[in-house]
Design an enzyme around this catalytic site. Sequence first.
Site, mmCIF file in Angstrom:
data_model
loop_
_atom_site.group_PDB
_atom_site.id
_atom_site.type_symbol
_atom_site.label_atom_id
_atom_site.label_comp_id
_atom_site.label_asym_id
_atom_site.label_seq_id
_atom_site.Cartn_x
_atom_site.Cartn_y
_atom_site.Cartn_z
ATOM 1 N N PRO A 9 36.890 48.610 45.038
ATOM 2 C CA PRO A 9 35.785 48.393 44.617
ATOM 3 C C PRO A 9 35.549 46.428 44.697
ATOM 4 C CG PRO A 9 37.378 49.589 42.589
ATOM 5 C CD PRO A 9 38.239 49.748 44.515
ATOM 6 N N ASN A 10 34.426 46.452 44.866
ATOM 7 C CA ASN A 10 34.290 45.291 44.358
ATOM 8 C C ASN A 10 34.559 44.070 46.157
ATOM 9 O OD1 ASN A 10 32.783 44.757 42.310
ATOM 10 N ND2 ASN A 10 34.651 45.663 41.255
ATOM 11 N N ARG A 17 31.201 36.655 46.466
ATOM 12 C CA ARG A 17 31.303 35.194 44.794
ATOM 13 C C ARG A 17 32.149 35.115 44.443
ATOM 14 N NH1 ARG A 17 27.853 39.664 42.137
ATOM 15 N NH2 ARG A 17 25.885 39.901 43.067
ATOM 16 N N TYR A 22 38.499 34.645 46.049
ATOM 17 C CA TYR A 22 39.469 34.953 47.238
ATOM 18 C C TYR A 22 38.748 34.391 48.470
ATOM 19 C CZ TYR A 22 39.882 38.838 43.333
ATOM 20 O OH TYR A 22 39.854 39.179 42.318
ATOM 21 N N ASN A 74 44.440 47.728 50.221
ATOM 22 C CA ASN A 74 43.902 46.785 48.809
ATOM 23 C C ASN A 74 42.914 47.703 48.379
ATOM 24 O OD1 ASN A 74 43.717 45.195 46.882
ATOM 25 N ND2 ASN A 74 42.321 42.971 48.733
ATOM 26 N N ALA A 77 41.202 46.725 42.611
ATOM 27 C CA ALA A 77 41.423 47.096 40.208
ATOM 28 C C ALA A 77 41.831 48.279 40.612
ATOM 29 C CB ALA A 77 40.416 47.109 40.000
ATOM 30 N N HIS A 80 45.411 49.252 39.704
ATOM 31 C CA HIS A 80 46.443 48.950 39.114
ATOM 32 C C HIS A 80 46.275 49.740 37.710
ATOM 33 C CE1 HIS A 80 46.913 44.884 40.023
ATOM 34 N NE2 HIS A 80 45.695 44.357 40.189
ATOM 35 N N ASP A 87 48.511 59.971 44.245
ATOM 36 C CA ASP A 87 48.642 61.065 44.661
ATOM 37 C C ASP A 87 47.972 61.387 45.658
ATOM 38 O OD1 ASP A 87 49.675 61.553 42.316
ATOM 39 O OD2 ASP A 87 48.284 62.747 41.667
ATOM 40 N N GLU A 98 50.604 47.458 50.724
ATOM 41 C CA GLU A 98 49.409 46.615 50.218
ATOM 42 C C GLU A 98 49.506 45.866 50.202
ATOM 43 O OE1 GLU A 98 50.766 47.863 46.176
ATOM 44 O OE2 GLU A 98 49.964 46.590 45.377
ATOM 45 N N HIS A 100 47.436 42.304 49.347
ATOM 46 C CA HIS A 100 45.914 41.123 48.280
ATOM 47 C C HIS A 100 46.063 40.390 48.816
ATOM 48 C CE1 HIS A 100 45.793 44.433 45.043
ATOM 49 N NE2 HIS A 100 48.104 44.522 45.508
ATOM 50 N N LEU A 101 44.259 40.318 48.568
ATOM 51 C CA LEU A 101 44.377 38.487 48.571
ATOM 52 C C LEU A 101 44.681 37.386 47.471
ATOM 53 C CD1 LEU A 101 40.015 39.292 48.830
ATOM 54 C CD2 LEU A 101 41.981 39.214 50.161
ATOM 55 N N SER A 102 44.269 37.849 46.093
ATOM 56 C CA SER A 102 45.327 36.435 45.588
ATOM 57 C C SER A 102 46.667 37.614 45.165
ATOM 58 C CB SER A 102 44.302 36.911 43.628
ATOM 59 O OG SER A 102 44.556 38.235 43.725
ATOM 60 N N ARG A 107 48.491 36.279 37.610
ATOM 61 C CA ARG A 107 47.364 36.666 37.289
ATOM 62 C C ARG A 107 47.576 37.297 35.792
ATOM 63 N NH1 ARG A 107 43.256 38.263 40.936
ATOM 64 N NH2 ARG A 107 41.660 38.016 39.515
ATOM 65 N N ARG A 111 47.597 43.165 35.404
ATOM 66 C CA ARG A 111 47.354 43.146 37.476
ATOM 67 C C ARG A 111 48.782 42.828 37.911
ATOM 68 N NH1 ARG A 111 41.604 41.853 38.972
ATOM 69 N NH2 ARG A 111 41.036 40.632 37.509
HETATM 70 O O1 CA2 Z 1 43.965 40.113 45.153
HETATM 71 C C1 CA2 Z 1 42.641 41.199 45.478
HETATM 72 O O2 CA2 Z 1 43.042 41.635 46.701
HETATM 73 C C2 CA2 Z 1 42.710 41.905 44.329
HETATM 74 O O3 CA2 Z 1 43.058 43.413 45.410
HETATM 75 C C3 CA2 Z 1 41.585 41.549 43.979
HETATM 76 C C4 CA2 Z 1 40.703 42.781 43.394
HETATM 77 C C5 CA2 Z 1 41.897 43.143 41.773
HETATM 78 O O4 CA2 Z 1 41.288 43.305 40.923
HETATM 79 C C6 CA2 Z 1 43.012 43.154 42.427
HETATM 80 O O5 CA2 Z 1 43.847 42.882 41.163
HETATM 81 C C7 CA2 Z 1 43.405 42.129 43.400
HETATM 82 C C8 CA2 Z 1 39.497 42.890 42.765
HETATM 83 C C9 CA2 Z 1 38.505 42.701 43.667
HETATM 84 C C10 CA2 Z 1 37.234 41.545 43.741
HETATM 85 O O6 CA2 Z 1 36.655 40.878 44.913
HETATM 86 C C11 CA2 Z 1 35.335 40.360 44.287
HETATM 87 C C12 CA2 Z 1 35.203 39.509 45.285
HETATM 88 C C13 CA2 Z 1 34.599 38.464 45.309
HETATM 89 C C14 CA2 Z 1 33.410 38.385 43.480
HETATM 90 C C15 CA2 Z 1 34.117 39.160 42.454
HETATM 91 C C16 CA2 Z 1 34.706 39.709 43.212
#
Ligand code: CA2
Length: 172
Positions: A9-10, A17, A22, A74, A77, A80, A87, A98, A100-102, A107, A111
């Site tokens: 998601p997102n 954004r 990110y 990836n 959210a 977590h 499953d 797995e 992750h960008l960040s 953080r 997370r």
């Molecule tokens: O760092 C990552 O790749 C995460 O999976 C990104 C998730 C976050 O919940 C994980 O803890 C770490 C969030 C993705 C949301 O991406 C956005 C991108 C642009 C603007 C807002 C959210």
Amino acid sequence: MHIAVINGPNLDLLGVREPGRYGTATLAVIERRLRARAAELGVELDGPVQSNHEGVLVEAIHGLRGRADGALVNAAAYTHTSVAIRDALLAAGVPFVEVHLSNVWAREPFRHQSLLADIAVGVVAGFGAESYVLGLEAIVHHVKASRRSGVASRGKSAAAPARRRPRTPPRG
Ligand code: CA2
């Protein structure tokens, strides 16, 4: 070799954004980079899938069984929180990295927990879009190594290792 990419998601908001957190690369840019690297490595990239809905992700993961040799996940959210995605990955039986960008450990404490990391081959986090490319290299390396050692892929459970011929006992 088929490597699938699953995004949670997102992640559709990437590059649109919060570029400070990110990065500026959109999912389409990441996909282009992955395709270029996949071509160099001689593997097929399947998907990528992105969904904001847990059930859609679960079904996409079910679909990997028997089709993909490995995956980049990836789950955003859901990493977590989602027992359902954990499953589904277990049921699919496809080795995955797995991604992750960040750097999630730099953080918020919520997370730091991943419901997926202990069933992943490994985790790549903190390198922005490059995390995906590093993850691709890692999963391809893993699948090739597993094939060399006789472990099955494509969502099948691990095959018994090839049996060695018994050594002839030394004479005398
Ligand atoms: O760092 C990552 O790749 C995460 O999976 C990104 C998730 C976050 O919940 C994980 O803890 C770490 C969030 C993705 C949301 O991406 C956005 C991108 C642009 C603007 C807002 C959210």
